[in-house]
Scaffold this motif. Sequence first.
Motif, PDB file in Angstrom:
ATOM      1  N   SER A  38       0.640  -1.226   0.036  1.00 49.06           N
ATOM      2  CA  SER A  38       0.074  -0.057  -0.047  1.00 49.06           C
ATOM      3  C   SER A  38       0.767   1.227   0.001  1.00 49.06           C
ATOM      4  N   LYS A  39       2.072   1.176   0.142  1.00 52.03           N
ATOM      5  CA  LYS A  39       3.021   2.411   0.352  1.00 52.03           C
ATOM      6  C   LYS A  39       2.889   3.117  -1.138  1.00 52.03           C
ATOM      7  N   PRO A  40       2.851   2.760  -2.212  1.00 51.90           N
ATOM      8  CA  PRO A  40       2.717   3.758  -3.286  1.00 51.90           C
ATOM      9  C   PRO A  40       1.535   4.444  -3.439  1.00 51.90           C
ATOM     10  N   TRP A  41       0.403   4.131  -2.483  1.00 54.21           N
ATOM     11  CA  TRP A  41      -0.803   4.728  -2.707  1.00 54.21           C
ATOM     12  C   TRP A  41      -0.842   6.021  -2.092  1.00 54.21           C
ATOM     13  N   ILE A  42      -0.032   6.222  -1.118  1.00 55.68           N
ATOM     14  CA  ILE A  42       0.091   7.282  -0.165  1.00 55.68           C
ATOM     15  C   ILE A  42       0.038   8.768  -0.787  1.00 55.68           C
ATOM     16  N   ALA A  43       1.312   8.935  -1.657  1.00 52.13           N
ATOM     17  CA  ALA A  43       1.244  10.252  -2.149  1.00 52.13           C
ATOM     18  C   ALA A  43       0.158  10.558  -3.110  1.00 52.13           C
ATOM     19  N   PRO A  44      -0.432   9.750  -4.026  1.00 54.28           N
ATOM     20  CA  PRO A  44      -1.438  10.011  -4.846  1.00 54.28           C
ATOM     21  C   PRO A  44      -2.841  10.405  -3.932  1.00 54.28           C
ATOM     22  N   LEU A  45      -2.907   9.839  -2.992  1.00 51.11           N
ATOM     23  CA  LEU A  45      -4.149  10.081  -2.353  1.00 51.11           C
ATOM     24  C   LEU A  45      -3.793  11.292  -1.520  1.00 51.11           C
ATOM     25  N   VAL A  46      -2.772  11.434  -0.853  1.00 52.25           N
ATOM     26  CA  VAL A  46      -2.638  12.952  -0.327  1.00 52.25           C
ATOM     27  C   VAL A  46      -2.895  14.168  -1.143  1.00 52.25           C
ATOM     28  N   ARG A  47      -2.279  13.935  -2.416  1.00 52.57           N
ATOM     29  CA  ARG A  47      -2.324  14.868  -3.331  1.00 52.57           C
ATOM     30  C   ARG A  47      -3.826  15.188  -3.647  1.00 52.57           C
ATOM     31  N   ARG A  48      -4.498  14.118  -3.746  1.00 49.76           N
ATOM     32  CA  ARG A  48      -5.884  14.220  -4.245  1.00 49.76           C
ATOM     33  C   ARG A  48      -6.964  14.805  -2.914  1.00 49.76           C
ATOM     34  N   PHE A  49      -6.467  14.526  -1.791  1.00 44.49           N
ATOM     35  CA  PHE A  49      -7.599  15.040  -0.718  1.00 44.49           C
ATOM     36  C   PHE A  49      -6.806  15.843   0.334  1.00 44.49           C
ATOM     37  N   GLY A  50      -5.523  15.897   0.354  1.00 45.80           N
ATOM     38  CA  GLY A  50      -4.934  16.735   1.194  1.00 45.80           C
ATOM     39  C   GLY A  50      -4.679  15.875   2.474  1.00 45.80           C
ATOM     40  N   TYR A  51      -3.512  16.469   3.298  1.00 48.97           N
ATOM     41  CA  TYR A  51      -3.342  15.603   4.745  1.00 48.97           C
ATOM     42  C   TYR A  51      -4.587  15.448   5.802  1.00 48.97           C
ATOM     43  N   GLU A  52      -5.170  16.632   5.801  1.00 47.45           N
ATOM     44  CA  GLU A  52      -6.152  16.580   6.895  1.00 47.45           C
ATOM     45  C   GLU A  52      -7.363  15.683   6.635  1.00 47.45           C
ATOM     46  N   ALA A  53      -7.856  15.603   5.349  1.00 46.08           N
ATOM     47  CA  ALA A  53      -8.852  14.655   5.026  1.00 46.08           C
ATOM     48  C   ALA A  53      -8.450  13.263   4.803  1.00 46.08           C
ATOM     49  N   PHE A  54      -7.265  13.191   4.375  1.00 40.09           N
ATOM     50  CA  PHE A  54      -6.695  11.732   4.304  1.00 40.09           C
ATOM     51  C   PHE A  54      -6.551  11.189   5.802  1.00 40.09           C
ATOM     52  N   LEU A  55      -5.943  11.905   6.615  1.00 46.35           N
ATOM     53  CA  LEU A  55      -5.775  11.517   7.976  1.00 46.35           C
ATOM     54  C   LEU A  55      -7.068  11.047   8.893  1.00 46.35           C
ATOM     55  N   LEU A  56      -7.979  11.965   8.663  1.00 49.11           N
ATOM     56  CA  LEU A  56      -9.340  11.744   9.214  1.00 49.11           C
ATOM     57  C   LEU A  56     -10.187  10.732   8.822  1.00 49.11           C
ATOM     58  N   VAL A  57      -9.998  10.303   7.611  1.00 47.15           N
ATOM     59  CA  VAL A  57     -10.806   9.209   6.893  1.00 47.15           C
ATOM     60  C   VAL A  57      -9.855   7.887   7.186  1.00 47.15           C
ATOM     61  N   ASN A  58      -8.593   7.969   6.992  1.00 47.43           N
ATOM     62  CA  ASN A  58      -7.582   6.745   7.195  1.00 47.43           C
ATOM     63  C   ASN A  58      -7.682   6.228   8.801  1.00 47.43           C
ATOM     64  N   THR A  59      -7.531   7.451   9.709  1.00 44.47           N
ATOM     65  CA  THR A  59      -7.511   7.013  11.027  1.00 44.47           C
ATOM     66  C   THR A  59      -8.744   6.129  11.376  1.00 44.47           C
ATOM     67  N   VAL A  60      -9.933   6.637  10.802  1.00 49.51           N
ATOM     68  CA  VAL A  60     -11.301   5.964  10.967  1.00 49.51           C
ATOM     69  C   VAL A  60     -11.095   4.509  10.626  1.00 49.51           C
ATOM     70  N   LEU A  61     -10.483   4.284   9.389  1.00 49.68           N
ATOM     71  CA  LEU A  61     -10.373   2.866   8.978  1.00 49.68           C
ATOM     72  C   LEU A  61      -9.401   2.050   9.788  1.00 49.68           C
TER      73      LEU A  61
END
Length: 464
Positions: free
Chosen positions: A312-335
Motif C-alpha cells: 500500500s505504500k505507493p498509494w500514499i502520495a496520490p491520495l494525499v495529493r488528491r484529498f490533502g493531509y487533513e482529510a486523508f488522516l481523518l478518513v484513514n484514522t477511522v479505517l
Amino acid sequence: MPKTSSHQALLWVVAACFFMQTLDTTIVNTALPAMARSLGEDVLALKPVVVAYTLTMAMLTPASGWLADRYGTRRVYLAAILIFAVGSIFCAAAQTLTQLTIARVVQGVGGSMLLPIGRLAVLRTVPGDQYISALAFVSIAGQIGPIFGPTLGGLLVQVSSWHWIFVINVPIGIAGLLAVRRYLPEDALTDVAPFDVLGCGLLSLCMVSFSLGLDLPAGDGRMAWSTALFVVSALAVLLYVLHARRRENPLFQLRLFGEPNFSVGLIGNLVCRIGCSAVPFLLPLLFQLQLGFTPLQSGLMMLPAAIAGTVSKPWIAPLVRRFGYEAFLLVNTVLVGASIMSFAAISPGWPLALQMAQLALFGATNSMQFAAMNSVTLKGLSKRDAASGNSLFSMIQMLAIGLGVTIGGGLVGLFSSEGNAALGRAFALSFLCVGAITLLSAWVFRRLDMTGVGGAQANRGAAG
C-alpha cells in the motif's frame, strides 16, 4: 578494495544491523506463550519483556548522535553491535522473568544506537549524490524485519525453543563487528557541546514513571501509586521546560513546538500508535490462547498485514495529493480504528479468509497512516531543527510501542479478572478499547494547520 565496493559492503552491514534491530521488536510477540510456560509465568506478566526493550531505546536514542560526534562513529557503532549481541546472549540464558527483563534492557541499549548510528555512518561515508539511494537500500531491511519477525519467531519456537529467537542475533552481530572493523573508516573527532544529561534524565523519568503508572498490579494501593507516578511524570516535563529555557543547548529546543503541525503531529502520533502498537502484541496471544494456533501458524497469520502494508505504500502520495493531509488522516484514522475494532469479532469458527481480509485491511491502512503522520509532523521543521525534531519523534514512536503493549495487556488482564466470561471476551473488549484509542487521534488531527500546503509539497511530504 575499490571505494564503491567498500561503500556497498558498508550498506549491507548497516542493513543487516537494522534488520536485526527491527526483527527483535516483533519476533518476541509470537514466542510469548512459550516463554511464559518455560519461565512459569502468566503470559500477560511478560509485558515487561517487550516494554523494557522499547522504553530503553526511547530513552537512549537521543544520545546516539552526540556519542558518535564525541567518540567517533566507528567506535560507537562497534560498541552498539557488541552490546546488542551480548544482550541477546543474556536473553537466551535467562532463567527468570527478572533476568530476561534486565537482559532486554541491555539489548535495548545496543538497539537504541544501531539505526541512528548506522544512518550516520552512511551519511559520513557515502558520497552525497548516492546518499538517498543508499538510505533507501538500508530502509528495505527495516521493512523486511517486521514482515518476517512473527513468522520466524513462531518457526523457531515450534522447531526448537524460544531461546533461539535471541541466539540468531549472535552470528549476525559477530559478522557485523568484523565487517564494521574492515569497511567503516575512522572519522575525525570534533569538539561537541556537553551532552544534556539532566534533560535526558528528566525525559526518561517522565517516560518510565508514566509507563509504570499504567502497569501497576491490582491492589488496594494501586490508584494512589498510579496517581503519584503520573504526578512525577508531569513534574518531570515541567522541570524539563524550565531547564531547557535556561540551557543554551538542551536535549530538545523548545522552539520545536513553535511549529504547530509538529506539536499536533507528535500528540496524534502518540495516541494513534498506542492503539496500533497493541495489535501486534494482542493478536498472537489471541491466535494461540483463544484459537489454539501453533506459534508458527500464529506468525504466518501476521503476514497478510505486513505484506498489505508494503504493497500500500505507493498509494500514499496520490491520495494525499488528491484529498490533502487533513482529510486523508481523518478518513484513514477511522479505517485503522475500525479495523482494530473488527478483531473483536474473531473467535473459534470465524472464517479464516475473513480473518486474513481484516489483517490485510489493518496492515494497509496502518502503513499509510504511519507514513502520512510521519511526513505531516516533520515537514514543517526548519533545517536547523530537522535533526532534533526527528530524534524527538523517534523517541515518541518507541514510547508509543511500549505504551501500546502496556495498555493492551493491561486491558486483557482487567477484563479477564473481573468475571467477564471467557478469555475471548476479554480480548474482544480489549480490541474495542484500543481501537477507540486510535479513533481519538482523528480528533487530534483535526487541529492540523494546512494553510499554504500545495500539492507538490504534500507529495514531497507523503513520499518521505
